[in-house]
Design a protein around this motif. Structure first.
Motif, mmCIF file in Angstrom:
data_model
loop_
_atom_site.group_PDB
_atom_site.id
_atom_site.type_symbol
_atom_site.label_atom_id
_atom_site.label_comp_id
_atom_site.label_asym_id
_atom_site.label_seq_id
_atom_site.Cartn_x
_atom_site.Cartn_y
_atom_site.Cartn_z
ATOM 1 N N THR A 111 0.824 -1.207 0.000
ATOM 2 C CA THR A 111 0.000 0.000 0.000
ATOM 3 C C THR A 111 0.858 1.256 0.000
ATOM 4 N N ASN A 112 0.250 2.333 -0.454
ATOM 5 C CA ASN A 112 0.896 3.637 -0.409
ATOM 6 C C ASN A 112 -0.179 4.686 -0.177
ATOM 7 N N TYR A 113 0.140 5.686 0.641
ATOM 8 C CA TYR A 113 -0.838 6.706 1.011
ATOM 9 C C TYR A 113 -0.296 8.105 0.756
ATOM 10 N N ALA A 114 -1.196 9.027 0.486
ATOM 11 C CA ALA A 114 -0.818 10.427 0.475
ATOM 12 C C ALA A 114 -0.475 10.840 1.904
ATOM 13 N N ASP A 115 0.485 11.733 2.047
ATOM 14 C CA ASP A 115 0.895 12.161 3.389
ATOM 15 C C ASP A 115 -0.277 12.733 4.185
ATOM 16 N N SER A 116 -1.197 13.379 3.491
ATOM 17 C CA SER A 116 -2.304 14.051 4.172
ATOM 18 C C SER A 116 -3.296 13.089 4.814
ATOM 19 N N VAL A 117 -3.253 11.811 4.425
ATOM 20 C CA VAL A 117 -4.223 10.856 4.971
ATOM 21 C C VAL A 117 -3.576 9.729 5.755
ATOM 22 N N LYS A 118 -2.255 9.702 5.796
ATOM 23 C CA LYS A 118 -1.575 8.644 6.548
ATOM 24 C C LYS A 118 -2.037 8.637 7.995
ATOM 25 N N ASP A 119 -2.196 7.448 8.531
ATOM 26 C CA ASP A 119 -2.617 7.232 9.917
ATOM 27 C C ASP A 119 -4.086 7.560 10.151
ATOM 28 N N ARG A 120 -4.794 8.003 9.105
ATOM 29 C CA ARG A 120 -6.232 8.250 9.243
ATOM 30 C C ARG A 120 -7.059 7.359 8.310
ATOM 31 N N PHE A 121 -6.515 7.058 7.134
ATOM 32 C CA PHE A 121 -7.232 6.248 6.154
ATOM 33 C C PHE A 121 -6.541 4.888 6.019
ATOM 34 N N THR A 122 -7.334 3.871 5.720
ATOM 35 C CA THR A 122 -6.798 2.535 5.477
ATOM 36 C C THR A 122 -7.447 1.956 4.227
ATOM 37 N N ILE A 123 -6.605 1.538 3.290
ATOM 38 C CA ILE A 123 -7.103 0.916 2.071
ATOM 39 C C ILE A 123 -6.956 -0.600 2.197
ATOM 40 N N SER A 124 -7.946 -1.319 1.656
ATOM 41 C CA SER A 124 -7.897 -2.778 1.670
ATOM 42 C C SER A 124 -8.579 -3.295 0.411
ATOM 43 N N ARG A 125 -8.329 -4.556 0.099
ATOM 44 C CA ARG A 125 -8.971 -5.135 -1.068
ATOM 45 C C ARG A 125 -9.290 -6.596 -0.811
ATOM 46 N N ASP A 126 -10.273 -7.068 -1.550
ATOM 47 C CA ASP A 126 -10.656 -8.469 -1.531
ATOM 48 C C ASP A 126 -10.508 -8.955 -2.963
ATOM 49 N N ASN A 127 -9.440 -9.679 -3.227
ATOM 50 C CA ASN A 127 -9.175 -10.113 -4.598
ATOM 51 C C ASN A 127 -10.244 -11.079 -5.108
ATOM 52 N N GLY A 128 -10.784 -11.861 -4.237
ATOM 53 C CA GLY A 128 -11.808 -12.809 -4.652
ATOM 54 C C GLY A 128 -13.118 -12.123 -5.049
ATOM 55 N N GLN A 129 -13.399 -10.985 -4.450
ATOM 56 C CA GLN A 129 -14.627 -10.234 -4.737
ATOM 57 C C GLN A 129 -14.378 -9.046 -5.663
ATOM 58 N N ASN A 130 -13.130 -8.829 -6.055
ATOM 59 C CA ASN A 130 -12.774 -7.702 -6.935
ATOM 60 C C ASN A 130 -13.207 -6.375 -6.345
ATOM 61 N N THR A 131 -12.976 -6.211 -5.058
ATOM 62 C CA THR A 131 -13.380 -4.988 -4.390
ATOM 63 C C THR A 131 -12.188 -4.302 -3.724
ATOM 64 N N VAL A 132 -12.300 -3.001 -3.592
ATOM 65 C CA VAL A 132 -11.337 -2.210 -2.838
ATOM 66 C C VAL A 132 -12.131 -1.277 -1.946
ATOM 67 N N SER A 133 -11.656 -1.113 -0.732
ATOM 68 C CA SER A 133 -12.348 -0.277 0.235
ATOM 69 C C SER A 133 -11.395 0.760 0.817
ATOM 70 N N LEU A 134 -11.988 1.833 1.306
ATOM 71 C CA LEU A 134 -11.208 2.881 1.953
ATOM 72 C C LEU A 134 -11.914 3.238 3.248
ATOM 73 N N GLN A 135 -11.303 2.896 4.355
ATOM 74 C CA GLN A 135 -11.832 3.265 5.667
ATOM 75 C C GLN A 135 -11.224 4.607 6.043
ATOM 76 N N MET A 136 -12.079 5.592 6.241
ATOM 77 C CA MET A 136 -11.625 6.948 6.527
ATOM 78 C C MET A 136 -12.037 7.322 7.940
#
Length: 121
Positions: free
Chosen positions: A57-82
């Motif tokens: 993963t890689n994050y913009a500095d402005s969102v580090k430690d606040r946002f989390t990106i994740s994905r489910d390869n089996g479901q072809n989904t990506v999520s962003l917890q903010m």
């Protein structure tokens, strides 16, 4: 045809949380990077977070430690917890994925239609 559809945007107070989701559908062979971008009024679209198929993963500095990106390869989904959202996070958030279709040998970029996130002070 490949399609990305986002969901989860809305209005939230400063300090609150939201979760965005994006699902890719269609005739896909594989998905490489998946990411979230945002565009605020009068500003250029910017990268928020990206996740590769191996989980890097890689994050913009402005969102580090606040946002989390994740994905489910089996479901072809990506999520962003903010979390700890700020008014400056207000923007239209777009999902992007690098996808190889069943009928091609190359990856191409696909974008979702965008979802509005508004953070009130």
């Amino acid at each position: 045809q490949v399609q990305l559809v986002e969901s989860g945007g809305g209005l939230v107070q400063s300090g609150g949380s939201l979760r965005l989701s994006c699902v890719a559908s269609g005739s896909m062979f594989s998905i490489n990077a998946m990411g979230w971008y945002r565009q605020a009024p009068g500003k250029e679209r910017e990268l928020v977070a990206i996740i590769f198929s191996a989980g890097i993963t890689n994050y913009a500095d402005s969102v580090k430690d606040r946002f989390t990106i994740s994905r489910d390869n089996g479901q072809n989904t990506v999520s962003l917890q903010m979390s700890s959202l700020k008014p400056e996070d207000t923007a239209v958030y777009y999902c992007k994925a690098n996808i190889r279709r069943l009928t091609t040998a190359r990856y191409a970029e696909y974008w979702g239609q965008g979802t509005q996130v508004t953070v009130s002070s």
